[in-house]
Design a protein around this motif. Structure first.
Motif, PDB file in Angstrom:
ATOM      1  N   ALA A  70     -10.884   1.267  42.604  1.00  0.00           N
ATOM      2  CA  ALA A  70     -12.065   1.166  41.885  1.00  0.00           C
ATOM      3  C   ALA A  70     -13.228   0.677  42.939  1.00  0.00           C
ATOM      4  N   GLN A  71     -13.002  -0.839  43.369  1.00  0.00           N
ATOM      5  CA  GLN A  71     -14.003  -1.389  44.008  1.00  0.00           C
ATOM      6  C   GLN A  71     -14.214  -0.763  45.270  1.00  0.00           C
ATOM      7  N   LEU A  72     -13.358  -0.127  46.053  1.00  0.00           N
ATOM      8  CA  LEU A  72     -13.374   0.620  47.422  1.00  0.00           C
ATOM      9  C   LEU A  72     -14.256   1.863  47.184  1.00  0.00           C
ATOM     10  N   LEU A  73     -13.673   2.609  46.145  1.00  0.00           N
ATOM     11  CA  LEU A  73     -14.541   3.936  45.674  1.00  0.00           C
ATOM     12  C   LEU A  73     -16.032   3.760  45.389  1.00  0.00           C
ATOM     13  N   LEU A  74     -16.278   2.766  44.608  1.00  0.00           N
ATOM     14  CA  LEU A  74     -17.615   2.483  44.359  1.00  0.00           C
ATOM     15  C   LEU A  74     -18.671   1.981  45.622  1.00  0.00           C
ATOM     16  N   GLU A  75     -17.776   1.343  46.405  1.00  0.00           N
ATOM     17  CA  GLU A  75     -18.391   0.727  47.606  1.00  0.00           C
ATOM     18  C   GLU A  75     -19.089   2.064  48.711  1.00  0.00           C
ATOM     19  N   LYS A  76     -17.988   3.113  48.440  1.00  0.00           N
ATOM     20  CA  LYS A  76     -18.015   4.165  49.244  1.00  0.00           C
ATOM     21  C   LYS A  76     -18.932   5.224  48.626  1.00  0.00           C
ATOM     22  N   GLY A  77     -19.697   4.916  47.445  1.00  0.00           N
ATOM     23  CA  GLY A  77     -20.582   5.792  46.955  1.00  0.00           C
ATOM     24  C   GLY A  77     -20.281   6.708  45.742  1.00  0.00           C
ATOM     25  N   ALA A  78     -18.905   6.261  45.117  1.00  0.00           N
ATOM     26  CA  ALA A  78     -18.466   7.206  43.961  1.00  0.00           C
ATOM     27  C   ALA A  78     -19.438   6.832  42.888  1.00  0.00           C
ATOM     28  N   SER A  79     -19.650   7.783  42.114  1.00  0.00           N
ATOM     29  CA  SER A  79     -20.740   7.692  40.705  1.00  0.00           C
ATOM     30  C   SER A  79     -19.783   7.101  39.655  1.00  0.00           C
ATOM     31  N   PRO A  80     -20.323   5.783  39.063  1.00  0.00           N
ATOM     32  CA  PRO A  80     -19.735   5.269  38.021  1.00  0.00           C
ATOM     33  C   PRO A  80     -20.004   6.063  36.725  1.00  0.00           C
ATOM     34  N   ASN A  81     -20.760   7.114  36.640  1.00  0.00           N
ATOM     35  CA  ASN A  81     -21.259   8.083  35.358  1.00  0.00           C
ATOM     36  C   ASN A  81     -20.723   9.174  35.600  1.00  0.00           C
ATOM     37  N   ILE A  82     -19.802   9.490  36.491  1.00  0.00           N
ATOM     38  CA  ILE A  82     -19.090  10.825  36.215  1.00  0.00           C
ATOM     39  C   ILE A  82     -18.404  11.097  34.920  1.00  0.00           C
ATOM     40  N   THR A  83     -18.093  12.284  34.395  1.00  0.00           N
ATOM     41  CA  THR A  83     -17.500  12.416  33.241  1.00  0.00           C
ATOM     42  C   THR A  83     -16.357  13.422  33.301  1.00  0.00           C
ATOM     43  N   GLY A  84     -15.443  13.437  32.707  1.00  0.00           N
ATOM     44  CA  GLY A  84     -14.155  14.186  32.652  1.00  0.00           C
ATOM     45  C   GLY A  84     -13.987  14.924  31.395  1.00  0.00           C
ATOM     46  N   GLN A  85     -12.736  15.075  31.048  1.00  0.00           N
ATOM     47  CA  GLN A  85     -12.246  15.772  29.730  1.00  0.00           C
ATOM     48  C   GLN A  85     -12.912  15.023  28.630  1.00  0.00           C
ATOM     49  N   TYR A  86     -13.378  15.956  27.625  1.00  0.00           N
ATOM     50  CA  TYR A  86     -14.181  15.309  26.518  1.00  0.00           C
ATOM     51  C   TYR A  86     -15.312  14.321  26.839  1.00  0.00           C
ATOM     52  N   SER A  87     -16.058  14.383  27.719  1.00  0.00           N
ATOM     53  CA  SER A  87     -17.077  13.865  28.049  1.00  0.00           C
ATOM     54  C   SER A  87     -16.695  12.443  28.162  1.00  0.00           C
ATOM     55  N   VAL A  88     -15.519  11.961  28.779  1.00  0.00           N
ATOM     56  CA  VAL A  88     -15.315  10.530  28.771  1.00  0.00           C
ATOM     57  C   VAL A  88     -15.450   9.974  30.145  1.00  0.00           C
ATOM     58  N   PHE A  89     -16.521   8.824  30.101  1.00  0.00           N
ATOM     59  CA  PHE A  89     -16.797   8.224  31.272  1.00  0.00           C
ATOM     60  C   PHE A  89     -15.721   7.096  31.913  1.00  0.00           C
ATOM     61  N   PRO A  90     -15.971   6.839  33.142  1.00  0.00           N
ATOM     62  CA  PRO A  90     -14.818   5.739  33.560  1.00  0.00           C
ATOM     63  C   PRO A  90     -15.069   4.557  32.672  1.00  0.00           C
ATOM     64  N   VAL A  91     -15.813   4.024  32.379  1.00  0.00           N
ATOM     65  CA  VAL A  91     -16.201   2.679  31.891  1.00  0.00           C
ATOM     66  C   VAL A  91     -15.569   2.766  30.339  1.00  0.00           C
ATOM     67  N   ILE A  92     -15.577   3.943  29.721  1.00  0.00           N
ATOM     68  CA  ILE A  92     -14.913   4.411  28.326  1.00  0.00           C
ATOM     69  C   ILE A  92     -13.225   4.071  28.409  1.00  0.00           C
TER      70      ILE A  92
END
Length: 372
Positions: free
Chosen positions: A12-34
């Protein structure tokens, strides 16, 4: 999202440092932080928030990361979210708040932290349950006390009309019942089937709770939908201790159920001499021996159908009048006969003093003449 779900902190640390969005959503509008909060991955929750994750985001049902974390009692995740401004009153699926789900799970420490943020403690879920109602039903004594200290209302009923006090009584939670009574919980509210907290305590056979509730002067004559008073119920259960407690608090022996039976009908039909003696302790209730129910049965008649009479054991072998046609409207024949048997006992030696104490007009002279 997969890293948050699986708890892979370094990924997660690596992906975030490389610009991954922390607020992308998937099925049922679930965010990574959820995902991270609901699965207790506190380090990832902290990491996501640091990289701009929305603390008050929600899935398609409105459930926030804080509710997900509180639901499972993930304390560290809850703390990261609270420190970063999580909304403690936001409602999720089924109108659940973080406080309600934490209480439902019995997570004391999470509840304490949520209460420090001054949430609306009187919010309800879809069934009308407050956090206090849930804690009282489940028997979470410490949480109940914390909620009471936070100023929660004690008399909010759920959708079925049950109160917090009734919920605690039905659960058999004595300490919680006492805490609610100390906060002036309404003792006379009728819940399901028109049963009060006192009636439920009687039905549970819990003498301690009955005694505690009686000290708050409840309505002892409040009936259920079947017209049963607490005294009638206690008599049917043959609970002598509870019958004594109710009589001491002035419960009426004359009350009748839907069949027209008094407690005396029930006691004599059940062949309980001890209960019959208790119910006849007040002389004026002697008249109830001749009161018919809807089927025309009197307690006296019921007793006469048995070879071994309970009433004769109580009052002696002298004749008991089966009717009130002789003018003895108070049923004092029973008592004068019993006293006469004692006084005419050959082993009794004078001087003997008999004292009768009663209100004016209650029939003292009438009883003395019968005794003479």
């Amino acid at each position: 999202m997969w890293a948050a779900y699986k708890g892979r902190v370094e990924v997660a640390q690596l992906l975030l440092e490389k610009g991954a969005s922390p607020n992308i959503t998937g099925q049922y509008s679930v965010f990574p932080v959820i995902w991270a909060a609901g699965r207790g991955h506190a380090e990832i929750v902290h990491l996501l928030i640091k990289h701009g994750a929305k603390v008050n985001c929600s899935d398609k049902y409105g459930t926030t990361p804080l509710i997900w974390a509180a639901r499972k009692g993930h304390f560290d995740s809850v703390m990261h979210l609270l420190v970063n401004g999580a909304d403690v009153d936001q409602e999720g699926a089924n109108s659940m708040t973080a406080l309600i789900v934490a209480v439902r799970g019995g997570f004391n420490e999470v509840v304490k932290e949520l209460l420090k943020r001054n949430p609306n403690v009187n919010m309800t879920d879809k069934d009308g349950n407050t956090a206090l109602m849930i804690a009282a039903k489940e028997g979470y004594t410490e949480i109940v006390q914390d909620l009471l200290d936070a100023g929660t209302y004690v008399n909010i009923p759920d959708r079925s009309g049950e109160t917090v006090l009734i919920g605690a009584v039905r659960g058999g939670h004595v300490e919680i019942v006492r805490a609610l009574l100390n906060k002036y919980a309404d003792i006379d509210v009728r819940g399901q089937d028109s049963k009060t907290a006192l009636y439920w305590a009687v039905e549970k056979g819990n003498c301690t709770m009955v005694r505690d509730i009686l000290q708050c002067n409840p309505d002892t004559e409040s009936c259920t939908k079947d017209s049963e008073t607490p005294l009638i119920k206690a008599t049917k259960m043959r609970n002598i201790e509870i019958v004594e407690l109710l009589l001491y608090r002035g419960a009426k022996v004359a009350a009748v159920d839907k069949k027209g039976d008094t407690a005396l009908h029930i006691a004599i039909r059940g062949r309980s001499r001890k209960l019959a003696e208790l119910l006849l302790r007040n002389p004026k209730d002697g008249r109830l021996l001749y009161r018919p129910n809807k089927a025309g049965e009197t307690p006296y008649n019921i007793d006469c159908t048995h070879q071994k009479s309970i009433l004769t054991q109580i009052f002696g072998a002298k004749h008991l009048s089966p009717s009130e046609s002789d003018g003895d409207m108070l049923g004092y024949d029973l008592y004068s006969s019993a006293l006469a048997d004692i006084l005419s006992e050959p082993t009794m030696q004078p001087p003997i003093c008999v004292g009768l104490y009663a209100q004016w007009g209650s029939g003292k002279s009438f009883l003395l003449k019968k005794l003479e």
